[in-house]
Design a protein around this motif. Structure first.
Motif, PDB file in Angstrom:
ATOM      1  N   ASP A 281      -2.559 -58.992   1.169  1.00 56.51           N
ATOM      2  CA  ASP A 281      -3.670 -58.036   1.209  1.00 56.51           C
ATOM      3  C   ASP A 281      -4.978 -58.688   1.637  1.00 56.51           C
ATOM      4  OD1 ASP A 281      -4.683 -55.489   1.102  1.00 56.51           O
ATOM      5  OD2 ASP A 281      -5.042 -55.479  -1.067  1.00 56.51           O
ATOM      6  N   GLU A 282      -4.867 -59.620   2.596  1.00 54.20           N
ATOM      7  CA  GLU A 282      -6.053 -60.270   3.145  1.00 54.20           C
ATOM      8  C   GLU A 282      -6.496 -59.569   4.421  1.00 54.20           C
ATOM      9  OE1 GLU A 282      -4.829 -64.753   1.569  1.00 54.20           O
ATOM     10  OE2 GLU A 282      -4.866 -64.297   3.717  1.00 54.20           O
ATOM     11  N   ALA A 283      -7.791 -59.498   4.621  1.00 53.45           N
ATOM     12  CA  ALA A 283      -8.361 -58.937   5.843  1.00 53.45           C
ATOM     13  C   ALA A 283      -8.620 -60.065   6.835  1.00 53.45           C
ATOM     14  CB  ALA A 283      -9.666 -58.216   5.531  1.00 53.45           C
ATOM     15  N   LEU A 300      10.632 -54.693   7.088  1.00 55.68           N
ATOM     16  CA  LEU A 300      11.140 -55.123   5.788  1.00 55.68           C
ATOM     17  C   LEU A 300      10.065 -55.103   4.710  1.00 55.68           C
ATOM     18  CD1 LEU A 300      13.352 -58.192   6.842  1.00 55.68           C
ATOM     19  CD2 LEU A 300      14.011 -55.787   6.604  1.00 55.68           C
ATOM     20  N   HIS A 301       8.822 -54.979   5.122  1.00 56.37           N
ATOM     21  CA  HIS A 301       7.687 -55.033   4.194  1.00 56.37           C
ATOM     22  C   HIS A 301       6.767 -53.829   4.381  1.00 56.37           C
ATOM     23  CE1 HIS A 301       8.746 -59.301   3.538  1.00 56.37           C
ATOM     24  NE2 HIS A 301       8.911 -59.357   4.852  1.00 56.37           N
ATOM     25  N   ALA A 306       1.687 -50.820   3.783  1.00 58.55           N
ATOM     26  CA  ALA A 306       1.024 -49.522   3.622  1.00 58.55           C
ATOM     27  C   ALA A 306       0.169 -49.483   2.357  1.00 58.55           C
ATOM     28  CB  ALA A 306       2.074 -48.416   3.589  1.00 58.55           C
ATOM     29  N   ALA A 307       0.595 -50.198   1.321  1.00 52.20           N
ATOM     30  CA  ALA A 307      -0.132 -50.171   0.048  1.00 52.20           C
ATOM     31  C   ALA A 307      -1.312 -51.136   0.011  1.00 52.20           C
ATOM     32  CB  ALA A 307       0.833 -50.501  -1.095  1.00 52.20           C
ATOM     33  N   ASN A 308      -1.383 -52.061   0.957  1.00 52.45           N
ATOM     34  CA  ASN A 308      -2.432 -53.084   0.942  1.00 52.45           C
ATOM     35  C   ASN A 308      -3.710 -52.549   1.580  1.00 52.45           C
ATOM     36  OD1 ASN A 308      -0.778 -54.824  -0.392  1.00 52.45           O
ATOM     37  ND2 ASN A 308      -0.349 -56.155   1.353  1.00 52.45           N
ATOM     38  N   ALA A 309      -4.505 -51.876   0.772  1.00 55.04           N
ATOM     39  CA  ALA A 309      -5.694 -51.170   1.261  1.00 55.04           C
ATOM     40  C   ALA A 309      -6.748 -52.130   1.808  1.00 55.04           C
ATOM     41  CB  ALA A 309      -6.288 -50.327   0.140  1.00 55.04           C
ATOM     42  N   ARG A 310      -6.882 -53.290   1.173  1.00 57.77           N
ATOM     43  CA  ARG A 310      -7.903 -54.243   1.651  1.00 57.77           C
ATOM     44  C   ARG A 310      -7.580 -54.709   3.061  1.00 57.77           C
ATOM     45  NH1 ARG A 310      -8.866 -59.940   1.211  1.00 57.77           N
ATOM     46  NH2 ARG A 310     -11.104 -60.373   1.201  1.00 57.77           N
ATOM     47  N   HIS A 346       6.039 -44.791   6.424  1.00 55.47           N
ATOM     48  CA  HIS A 346       4.930 -45.537   5.837  1.00 55.47           C
ATOM     49  C   HIS A 346       3.718 -45.470   6.765  1.00 55.47           C
ATOM     50  CE1 HIS A 346       7.714 -47.408   2.936  1.00 55.47           C
ATOM     51  NE2 HIS A 346       8.555 -47.489   3.950  1.00 55.47           N
ATOM     52  N   GLU A 347       2.570 -45.154   6.196  1.00 55.69           N
ATOM     53  CA  GLU A 347       1.344 -45.111   6.990  1.00 55.69           C
ATOM     54  C   GLU A 347       0.902 -46.530   7.323  1.00 55.69           C
ATOM     55  OE1 GLU A 347      -3.284 -43.542   6.670  1.00 55.69           O
ATOM     56  OE2 GLU A 347      -1.779 -42.849   5.228  1.00 55.69           O
ATOM     57  N   MET A 348       0.573 -46.755   8.593  1.00 54.13           N
ATOM     58  CA  MET A 348       0.108 -48.066   9.039  1.00 54.13           C
ATOM     59  C   MET A 348      -1.406 -48.034   9.273  1.00 54.13           C
ATOM     60  SD  MET A 348       2.746 -50.232   9.115  1.00 54.13           S
ATOM     61  CE  MET A 348       3.196 -49.556   7.512  1.00 54.13           C
ATOM     62  N   ALA A 349      -1.929 -48.930  10.099  1.00 58.27           N
ATOM     63  CA  ALA A 349      -3.385 -49.082  10.221  1.00 58.27           C
ATOM     64  C   ALA A 349      -4.055 -47.912  10.915  1.00 58.27           C
ATOM     65  CB  ALA A 349      -3.710 -50.380  10.957  1.00 58.27           C
ATOM     66  N   GLY A 350      -3.334 -47.237  11.815  1.00 55.82           N
ATOM     67  CA  GLY A 350      -3.908 -46.070  12.484  1.00 55.82           C
ATOM     68  C   GLY A 350      -4.900 -46.386  13.581  1.00 55.82           C
TER      69      GLY A 350
END
Length: 436
Positions: A281-283, A300-301, A306-310, A346-350
Protein backbone atom coordinates in the motif's frame (compact mmCIF):
# COMPACT_ATOMS: atom_id res chain seq x y z
CA UNK A 1 39.64 -15.86 -21.23
CA UNK A 2 36.20 -17.31 -20.50
CA UNK A 3 34.73 -20.60 -21.67
CA UNK A 4 31.41 -20.11 -23.47
CA UNK A 5 28.55 -22.60 -23.85
CA UNK A 6 24.90 -22.52 -24.85
CA UNK A 7 22.42 -24.79 -23.06
CA UNK A 8 19.55 -25.76 -25.33
CA UNK A 9 17.14 -28.60 -26.14
CA UNK A 10 14.84 -29.88 -28.86
CA UNK A 11 11.81 -28.36 -27.10
CA UNK A 12 10.53 -26.57 -24.02
CA UNK A 13 10.07 -28.39 -20.73
CA UNK A 14 13.05 -30.71 -21.14
CA UNK A 15 15.21 -29.37 -18.30
CA UNK A 16 17.34 -26.50 -19.69
CA UNK A 17 16.86 -24.27 -16.65
CA UNK A 18 17.59 -27.01 -14.14
CA UNK A 19 20.77 -28.04 -15.98
CA UNK A 20 21.92 -24.43 -16.36
CA UNK A 21 21.43 -23.67 -12.67
CA UNK A 22 23.06 -26.93 -11.59
CA UNK A 23 26.11 -26.50 -13.81
CA UNK A 24 26.50 -22.88 -12.73
CA UNK A 25 26.35 -23.75 -9.03
CA UNK A 26 28.54 -26.85 -9.38
CA UNK A 27 31.28 -24.87 -11.10
CA UNK A 28 30.89 -22.02 -8.64
CA UNK A 29 31.34 -24.56 -5.83
CA UNK A 30 34.66 -25.44 -7.49
CA UNK A 31 35.77 -21.82 -7.22
CA UNK A 32 34.97 -20.71 -10.77
CA UNK A 33 33.28 -17.42 -11.63
CA UNK A 34 30.18 -18.20 -13.70
CA UNK A 35 28.17 -15.72 -15.75
CA UNK A 36 24.74 -16.63 -17.14
CA UNK A 37 22.55 -15.12 -19.85
CA UNK A 38 19.08 -15.93 -21.12
CA UNK A 39 18.39 -16.11 -24.83
CA UNK A 40 14.95 -14.75 -25.59
CA UNK A 41 12.25 -12.83 -23.75
CA UNK A 42 12.06 -14.33 -20.28
CA UNK A 43 11.67 -12.31 -17.08
CA UNK A 44 12.06 -15.15 -14.62
CA UNK A 45 15.10 -17.26 -15.49
CA UNK A 46 17.66 -14.42 -15.02
CA UNK A 47 16.67 -14.19 -11.35
CA UNK A 48 17.31 -17.91 -10.94
CA UNK A 49 20.65 -17.48 -12.72
CA UNK A 50 21.63 -14.74 -10.27
CA UNK A 51 20.70 -16.96 -7.35
CA UNK A 52 22.92 -19.73 -8.72
CA UNK A 53 25.95 -17.63 -9.62
CA UNK A 54 25.86 -14.56 -7.40
CA UNK A 55 26.12 -12.42 -10.56
CA UNK A 56 23.31 -10.54 -12.36
CA UNK A 57 22.02 -12.21 -15.52
CA UNK A 58 20.41 -10.46 -18.48
CA UNK A 59 18.50 -11.34 -21.63
CA UNK A 60 19.95 -11.35 -25.13
CA UNK A 61 17.48 -11.43 -28.01
CA UNK A 62 18.28 -11.63 -31.72
CA UNK A 63 14.81 -10.51 -32.84
CA UNK A 64 14.70 -7.35 -30.74
CA UNK A 65 18.40 -6.46 -30.36
CA UNK A 66 21.14 -5.68 -32.83
CA UNK A 67 24.58 -7.26 -32.65
CA UNK A 68 26.09 -4.22 -30.96
CA UNK A 69 23.58 -4.42 -28.10
CA UNK A 70 24.09 -8.16 -27.71
CA UNK A 71 27.88 -7.72 -27.68
CA UNK A 72 27.52 -5.00 -25.05
CA UNK A 73 25.42 -7.23 -22.80
CA UNK A 74 27.53 -10.35 -23.23
CA UNK A 75 30.66 -8.32 -22.49
CA UNK A 76 29.87 -8.54 -18.79
CA UNK A 77 31.16 -12.10 -18.92
CA UNK A 78 34.68 -10.94 -19.77
CA UNK A 79 35.94 -11.49 -16.21
CA UNK A 80 34.20 -14.86 -15.75
CA UNK A 81 35.72 -18.32 -16.05
CA UNK A 82 32.59 -19.85 -17.57
CA UNK A 83 29.78 -18.17 -19.48
CA UNK A 84 26.48 -20.00 -19.98
CA UNK A 85 23.67 -18.83 -22.24
CA UNK A 86 20.41 -20.64 -21.50
CA UNK A 87 18.18 -21.00 -24.53
CA UNK A 88 14.42 -20.78 -24.87
CA UNK A 89 12.08 -23.30 -26.49
CA UNK A 90 13.88 -25.56 -28.98
CA UNK A 91 17.32 -24.76 -30.38
CA UNK A 92 16.09 -23.43 -33.73
CA UNK A 93 12.68 -22.16 -32.64
CA UNK A 94 12.03 -18.53 -33.48
CA UNK A 95 9.55 -16.49 -35.47
CA UNK A 96 8.93 -16.77 -39.20
CA UNK A 97 10.18 -13.28 -40.10
CA UNK A 98 13.67 -12.10 -39.25
CA UNK A 99 13.99 -9.28 -36.76
CA UNK A 100 16.97 -7.01 -36.04
CA UNK A 101 19.69 -9.68 -36.05
CA UNK A 102 17.78 -12.95 -36.24
CA UNK A 103 14.50 -14.73 -35.56
CA UNK A 104 14.85 -14.89 -31.78
CA UNK A 105 16.13 -18.47 -31.91
CA UNK A 106 18.76 -19.71 -29.48
CA UNK A 107 20.75 -20.89 -32.50
CA UNK A 108 21.21 -17.25 -33.54
CA UNK A 109 23.03 -16.49 -30.30
CA UNK A 110 25.11 -19.67 -30.51
CA UNK A 111 26.25 -18.83 -34.04
CA UNK A 112 26.75 -15.14 -33.32
CA UNK A 113 28.99 -15.82 -30.30
CA UNK A 114 30.65 -18.93 -31.69
CA UNK A 115 29.72 -20.97 -28.62
CA UNK A 116 28.99 -24.71 -28.92
CA UNK A 117 25.66 -26.10 -27.74
CA UNK A 118 25.04 -28.62 -25.00
CA UNK A 119 21.68 -30.25 -25.70
CA UNK A 120 19.38 -31.51 -22.97
CA UNK A 121 17.47 -34.46 -24.40
CA UNK A 122 14.59 -36.23 -22.69
CA UNK A 123 14.44 -39.73 -24.21
CA UNK A 124 11.23 -40.70 -22.39
CA UNK A 125 9.24 -43.04 -24.57
CA UNK A 126 12.08 -43.55 -27.05
CA UNK A 127 15.60 -44.93 -27.34
CA UNK A 128 17.56 -44.82 -30.63
CA UNK A 129 15.27 -42.07 -31.91
CA UNK A 130 16.95 -39.71 -29.44
CA UNK A 131 20.16 -40.11 -31.46
CA UNK A 132 18.33 -39.24 -34.68
CA UNK A 133 17.04 -36.06 -33.03
CA UNK A 134 20.49 -35.08 -31.77
CA UNK A 135 22.13 -35.78 -35.15
CA UNK A 136 19.43 -33.82 -36.94
CA UNK A 137 19.91 -30.81 -34.70
CA UNK A 138 23.70 -31.05 -35.11
CA UNK A 139 23.47 -30.99 -38.91
CA UNK A 140 20.55 -28.59 -39.38
CA UNK A 141 22.53 -25.33 -39.48
CA UNK A 142 26.25 -25.40 -40.37
CA UNK A 143 27.15 -22.36 -38.26
CA UNK A 144 25.86 -23.95 -35.05
CA UNK A 145 28.20 -26.45 -33.35
CA UNK A 146 27.02 -29.25 -31.08
CA UNK A 147 29.30 -30.03 -28.14
CA UNK A 148 27.31 -32.99 -26.88
CA UNK A 149 24.21 -33.97 -24.95
CA UNK A 150 23.00 -34.54 -21.41
CA UNK A 151 20.19 -37.09 -21.15
CA UNK A 152 17.42 -36.21 -18.71
CA UNK A 153 14.75 -38.41 -17.11
CA UNK A 154 16.34 -41.71 -18.12
CA UNK A 155 14.11 -44.59 -17.08
CA UNK A 156 16.68 -47.30 -16.29
CA UNK A 157 20.30 -48.38 -16.87
CA UNK A 158 19.15 -50.46 -19.85
CA UNK A 159 17.36 -47.45 -21.31
CA UNK A 160 20.48 -45.32 -20.83
CA UNK A 161 22.66 -47.95 -22.52
CA UNK A 162 20.41 -48.09 -25.60
CA UNK A 163 20.45 -44.33 -26.00
CA UNK A 164 24.18 -44.00 -25.36
CA UNK A 165 25.01 -46.67 -27.95
CA UNK A 166 22.88 -44.95 -30.57
CA UNK A 167 24.43 -41.55 -29.87
CA UNK A 168 27.91 -43.04 -30.05
CA UNK A 169 27.11 -44.50 -33.49
CA UNK A 170 26.25 -41.04 -34.86
CA UNK A 171 29.27 -39.41 -33.21
CA UNK A 172 27.48 -37.36 -30.53
CA UNK A 173 29.18 -37.13 -27.14
CA UNK A 174 27.14 -37.95 -24.05
CA UNK A 175 28.24 -35.89 -21.04
CA UNK A 176 25.91 -37.59 -18.63
CA UNK A 177 22.54 -39.18 -17.99
CA UNK A 178 20.12 -38.08 -15.28
CA UNK A 179 17.64 -40.52 -13.78
CA UNK A 180 14.25 -39.18 -12.84
CA UNK A 181 14.64 -37.07 -9.71
CA UNK A 182 11.53 -35.14 -8.74
CA UNK A 183 13.18 -33.35 -5.82
CA UNK A 184 14.99 -30.94 -8.13
CA UNK A 185 12.00 -30.07 -10.30
CA UNK A 186 11.26 -26.35 -10.21
CA UNK A 187 7.64 -25.30 -9.50
CA UNK A 188 5.58 -24.15 -12.48
CA UNK A 189 2.94 -21.48 -12.97
CA UNK A 190 0.82 -20.53 -15.94
CA UNK A 191 3.46 -18.11 -17.28
CA UNK A 192 6.35 -20.47 -16.61
CA UNK A 193 8.47 -20.93 -13.53
CA UNK A 194 7.60 -19.48 -10.18
CA UNK A 195 9.83 -16.50 -9.52
CA UNK A 196 13.08 -17.02 -7.64
CA UNK A 197 12.17 -14.50 -4.94
CA UNK A 198 8.98 -16.47 -4.20
CA UNK A 199 10.95 -19.55 -3.17
CA UNK A 200 12.49 -19.39 0.28
CA UNK A 201 14.36 -22.63 -0.36
CA UNK A 202 15.81 -21.69 -3.76
CA UNK A 203 19.39 -21.93 -2.51
CA UNK A 204 18.85 -25.45 -1.19
CA UNK A 205 17.08 -26.45 -4.40
CA UNK A 206 19.98 -25.26 -6.55
CA UNK A 207 22.51 -26.92 -4.24
CA UNK A 208 20.65 -30.22 -4.53
CA UNK A 209 20.54 -29.87 -8.32
CA UNK A 210 24.28 -29.15 -8.39
CA UNK A 211 25.04 -32.19 -6.24
CA UNK A 212 22.84 -34.37 -8.44
CA UNK A 213 24.40 -33.09 -11.66
CA UNK A 214 27.93 -33.57 -10.31
CA UNK A 215 27.11 -37.22 -9.62
CA UNK A 216 25.77 -37.94 -13.10
CA UNK A 217 27.48 -35.50 -15.50
CA UNK A 218 31.16 -35.23 -16.40
CA UNK A 219 31.66 -31.59 -15.47
CA UNK A 220 35.25 -31.55 -16.74
CA UNK A 221 34.21 -32.88 -20.16
CA UNK A 222 31.45 -30.28 -20.45
CA UNK A 223 33.89 -27.51 -19.54
CA UNK A 224 36.51 -28.76 -22.00
CA UNK A 225 33.92 -28.67 -24.80
CA UNK A 226 33.34 -24.94 -24.33
CA UNK A 227 34.73 -22.34 -26.69
CA UNK A 228 37.50 -20.08 -25.44
CA UNK A 229 36.04 -16.63 -25.71
CA UNK A 230 36.92 -13.03 -25.05
CA UNK A 231 34.47 -10.30 -25.98
CA UNK A 232 35.14 -7.71 -28.63
CA UNK A 233 34.76 -4.18 -27.26
CA UNK A 234 31.33 -2.75 -28.09
CA UNK A 235 31.53 0.81 -29.40
CA UNK A 236 28.00 1.61 -28.22
CA UNK A 237 25.77 0.36 -25.45
CA UNK A 238 22.08 -0.38 -25.47
CA UNK A 239 19.67 1.77 -27.39
CA UNK A 240 17.48 2.43 -24.36
CA UNK A 241 16.27 5.83 -23.16
CA UNK A 242 15.17 6.09 -19.52
CA UNK A 243 11.58 7.26 -19.04
CA UNK A 244 12.70 9.99 -16.66
CA UNK A 245 15.46 11.22 -14.40
CA UNK A 246 13.91 9.90 -11.17
CA UNK A 247 11.72 6.84 -11.75
CA UNK A 248 9.19 5.54 -9.23
CA UNK A 249 9.21 1.81 -10.04
CA UNK A 250 6.55 -0.57 -8.71
CA UNK A 251 8.50 -3.56 -7.44
CA UNK A 252 7.05 -6.50 -5.50
CA UNK A 253 5.51 -9.94 -6.10
CA UNK A 254 2.77 -8.43 -8.29
CA UNK A 255 5.09 -6.17 -10.30
CA UNK A 256 8.36 -7.93 -11.05
CA UNK A 257 8.48 -8.54 -14.79
CA UNK A 258 11.01 -6.03 -16.03
CA UNK A 259 14.07 -6.95 -18.05
CA UNK A 260 17.27 -6.46 -16.02
CA UNK A 261 19.03 -4.86 -18.99
CA UNK A 262 16.37 -2.12 -19.04
CA UNK A 263 17.00 -1.14 -15.43
CA UNK A 264 20.75 -1.23 -15.96
CA UNK A 265 20.46 0.94 -19.07
CA UNK A 266 18.32 3.46 -17.21
CA UNK A 267 20.88 3.70 -14.45
CA UNK A 268 23.76 3.88 -16.94
CA UNK A 269 22.04 6.86 -18.56
CA UNK A 270 21.99 8.65 -15.21
CA UNK A 271 18.45 7.86 -14.06
CA UNK A 272 17.66 7.11 -10.42
CA UNK A 273 15.21 4.31 -9.65
CA UNK A 274 13.03 4.60 -6.54
CA UNK A 275 11.18 1.31 -5.87
CA UNK A 276 7.81 1.20 -4.12
CA UNK A 277 5.40 -1.64 -3.32
CA UNK A 278 1.74 -1.39 -4.29
CA UNK A 279 1.11 -4.61 -2.32
CA UNK A 280 2.41 -2.85 0.80
CA UNK A 281 0.00 0.00 0.00
CA UNK A 282 2.82 2.38 -0.89
CA UNK A 283 2.36 5.31 -3.26
CA UNK A 284 4.95 6.36 -5.83
CA UNK A 285 7.64 8.65 -4.45
CA UNK A 286 6.44 12.25 -4.61
CA UNK A 287 9.88 13.44 -5.75
CA UNK A 288 9.88 11.20 -8.86
CA UNK A 289 9.11 12.69 -12.25
CA UNK A 290 7.73 9.49 -13.78
CA UNK A 291 6.07 6.30 -12.50
CA UNK A 292 6.52 2.90 -14.15
CA UNK A 293 4.42 -0.18 -13.36
CA UNK A 294 5.97 -3.37 -14.79
CA UNK A 295 4.10 -6.57 -15.45
CA UNK A 296 3.87 -9.48 -13.08
CA UNK A 297 0.99 -11.33 -11.47
CA UNK A 298 -1.55 -8.65 -10.48
CA UNK A 299 -4.37 -11.14 -11.07
CA UNK A 300 -3.12 -13.17 -8.10
CA UNK A 301 -3.26 -10.09 -5.86
CA UNK A 302 -6.18 -8.19 -7.42
CA UNK A 303 -8.25 -8.05 -4.23
CA UNK A 304 -5.36 -6.67 -2.24
CA UNK A 305 -4.49 -4.09 -4.91
CA UNK A 306 -8.13 -2.97 -5.04
CA UNK A 307 -8.21 -2.60 -1.25
CA UNK A 308 -4.97 -0.59 -1.02
CA UNK A 309 -6.46 2.90 -1.03
CA UNK A 310 -3.19 4.71 -0.31
CA UNK A 311 -1.55 3.18 -3.36
CA UNK A 312 -4.47 3.88 -5.67
CA UNK A 313 -5.07 7.45 -4.51
CA UNK A 314 -1.33 8.20 -4.53
CA UNK A 315 -1.02 6.88 -8.08
CA UNK A 316 -3.99 8.97 -9.22
CA UNK A 317 -2.53 12.07 -7.60
CA UNK A 318 0.84 11.42 -9.22
CA UNK A 319 -0.79 11.08 -12.66
CA UNK A 320 -2.43 14.48 -12.37
CA UNK A 321 0.89 16.16 -13.11
CA UNK A 322 3.39 13.51 -14.24
CA UNK A 323 3.48 10.56 -16.63
CA UNK A 324 2.58 7.05 -15.49
CA UNK A 325 3.21 4.02 -17.70
CA UNK A 326 2.19 0.40 -17.24
CA UNK A 327 3.37 -2.75 -19.04
CA UNK A 328 1.09 -5.80 -19.30
CA UNK A 329 0.04 -6.41 -15.68
CA UNK A 330 0.93 -2.83 -14.86
CA UNK A 331 -1.27 -1.70 -17.74
CA UNK A 332 -4.14 -3.77 -16.34
CA UNK A 333 -3.74 -2.13 -12.94
CA UNK A 334 -3.89 1.31 -14.55
CA UNK A 335 -7.24 0.29 -16.04
CA UNK A 336 -10.76 0.47 -14.68
CA UNK A 337 -11.13 -3.13 -13.51
CA UNK A 338 -9.61 -6.60 -13.50
CA UNK A 339 -11.71 -9.75 -13.24
CA UNK A 340 -9.81 -12.63 -11.67
CA UNK A 341 -9.93 -16.33 -12.59
CA UNK A 342 -12.87 -16.89 -10.21
CA UNK A 343 -14.93 -14.26 -12.00
CA UNK A 344 -14.63 -11.63 -9.25
CA UNK A 345 -14.34 -8.08 -10.59
CA UNK A 346 -11.84 -5.83 -8.80
CA UNK A 347 -11.67 -2.07 -9.23
CA UNK A 348 -8.22 -0.88 -10.33
CA UNK A 349 -6.65 2.60 -10.51
CA UNK A 350 -9.01 3.94 -13.18
CA UNK A 351 -6.40 6.06 -14.95
CA UNK A 352 -7.33 4.25 -18.17
CA UNK A 353 -10.60 2.66 -19.25
CA UNK A 354 -9.08 -0.77 -19.87
CA UNK A 355 -10.98 -3.73 -18.44
CA UNK A 356 -9.44 -7.19 -18.50
CA UNK A 357 -10.60 -10.64 -17.42
CA UNK A 358 -8.83 -13.85 -16.46
CA UNK A 359 -12.17 -15.66 -16.16
CA UNK A 360 -12.09 -16.01 -19.94
CA UNK A 361 -8.51 -17.13 -20.45
CA UNK A 362 -6.86 -16.65 -23.80
CA UNK A 363 -3.13 -16.81 -24.37
CA UNK A 364 -1.46 -13.82 -26.02
CA UNK A 365 2.13 -14.63 -26.89
CA UNK A 366 4.73 -13.25 -29.25
CA UNK A 367 7.08 -10.50 -30.30
CA UNK A 368 5.62 -7.05 -30.89
CA UNK A 369 6.77 -4.11 -33.03
CA UNK A 370 4.96 -0.91 -32.09
CA UNK A 371 5.03 2.47 -33.82
CA UNK A 372 3.96 5.08 -31.29
CA UNK A 373 1.09 7.34 -32.33
CA UNK A 374 1.81 9.55 -29.32
CA UNK A 375 4.67 9.94 -26.85
CA UNK A 376 5.16 7.65 -23.89
CA UNK A 377 7.78 8.05 -21.16
CA UNK A 378 11.22 7.94 -22.76
CA UNK A 379 10.00 7.76 -26.35
CA UNK A 380 8.58 10.24 -28.83
CA UNK A 381 5.69 9.77 -31.24
CA UNK A 382 6.85 7.77 -34.25
CA UNK A 383 9.38 5.71 -32.28
CA UNK A 384 9.52 2.03 -33.21
CA UNK A 385 9.64 -0.13 -30.11
CA UNK A 386 10.36 -3.84 -29.95
CA UNK A 387 8.97 -5.96 -27.18
CA UNK A 388 7.25 -9.18 -26.23
CA UNK A 389 3.76 -10.00 -25.00
CA UNK A 390 2.77 -12.99 -22.85
CA UNK A 391 -0.41 -13.10 -20.79
CA UNK A 392 -3.72 -14.92 -20.46
CA UNK A 393 -6.08 -12.01 -19.94
CA UNK A 394 -8.94 -11.11 -22.26
CA UNK A 395 -9.73 -7.51 -23.16
CA UNK A 396 -13.27 -6.67 -22.04
CA UNK A 397 -12.94 -2.98 -22.96
CA UNK A 398 -10.13 -0.80 -24.31
CA UNK A 399 -11.95 2.51 -24.92
CA UNK A 400 -9.15 5.05 -24.75
CA UNK A 401 -7.14 6.50 -27.61
CA UNK A 402 -4.71 3.88 -28.97
CA UNK A 403 -1.10 4.47 -28.02
CA UNK A 404 0.44 2.73 -31.01
CA UNK A 405 -0.02 0.68 -34.11
CA UNK A 406 1.21 -2.74 -33.00
CA UNK A 407 2.30 -5.59 -35.26
CA UNK A 408 3.25 -9.15 -34.45
CA UNK A 409 6.45 -10.69 -35.80
CA UNK A 410 4.81 -11.48 -39.16
CA UNK A 411 3.74 -7.86 -39.67
CA UNK A 412 0.07 -8.48 -38.86
CA UNK A 413 -1.67 -5.65 -37.02
CA UNK A 414 -3.03 -6.78 -33.64
CA UNK A 415 -5.79 -5.44 -31.40
CA UNK A 416 -3.61 -4.89 -28.33
CA UNK A 417 -2.68 -1.31 -29.24
CA UNK A 418 -2.09 0.04 -25.77
CA UNK A 419 -3.90 3.14 -24.51
CA UNK A 420 -3.35 6.73 -23.50
CA UNK A 421 -5.38 9.18 -21.47
CA UNK A 422 -3.98 12.31 -19.92
CA UNK A 423 -0.60 11.49 -18.40
CA UNK A 424 -1.29 7.74 -18.34
CA UNK A 425 -0.10 5.29 -20.99
CA UNK A 426 0.05 1.52 -21.12
CA UNK A 427 0.99 -1.39 -23.35
CA UNK A 428 0.45 -5.13 -23.24
CA UNK A 429 3.99 -5.74 -24.48
CA UNK A 430 7.13 -5.49 -22.38
CA UNK A 431 9.69 -3.16 -23.93
CA UNK A 432 13.02 -4.72 -24.93
CA UNK A 433 14.62 -2.11 -27.21
CA UNK A 434 13.97 0.80 -29.55
CA UNK A 435 15.00 0.50 -33.18
CA UNK A 436 18.14 2.53 -33.78
Amino acid sequence: MAAGLVISAPASGVGKTTLTLALARAWRNRGLNVQCFKSGPDYIDPAFHAAATGRPSVNVDSWAMDRVSIAHLVGRGADADVVLAEGSMGLFDGVAARGVSGTGATADIAEMLGWPVVLVIDPSGQAQTAAAIAAGLRDYRPGVRLAGVVLNRVASPRHEDLVRRALNEVGVAVFGALPRHAEISLPKRHLGLVQAEEQAEIGKLIDEAARFIAEHVDLDAVLQSAAKWSPHPATNGLNVTPPGQRIALARDAAFSFVYPHMLEAWRAAGAEIVPFSPLADEAPDASANVCWLPGGYPELHAGRIAANARFRSGLRGFAETRPVHGECGGYMVLGAALTDADGVRHEMAGLLGLETSFARRRMHLGYRLAELAAPMPGHEAGARLRGHEFHYSTIVAQPDTPLAVVHDATGTVIAETGSRRGHATGTFFHLIAEDR
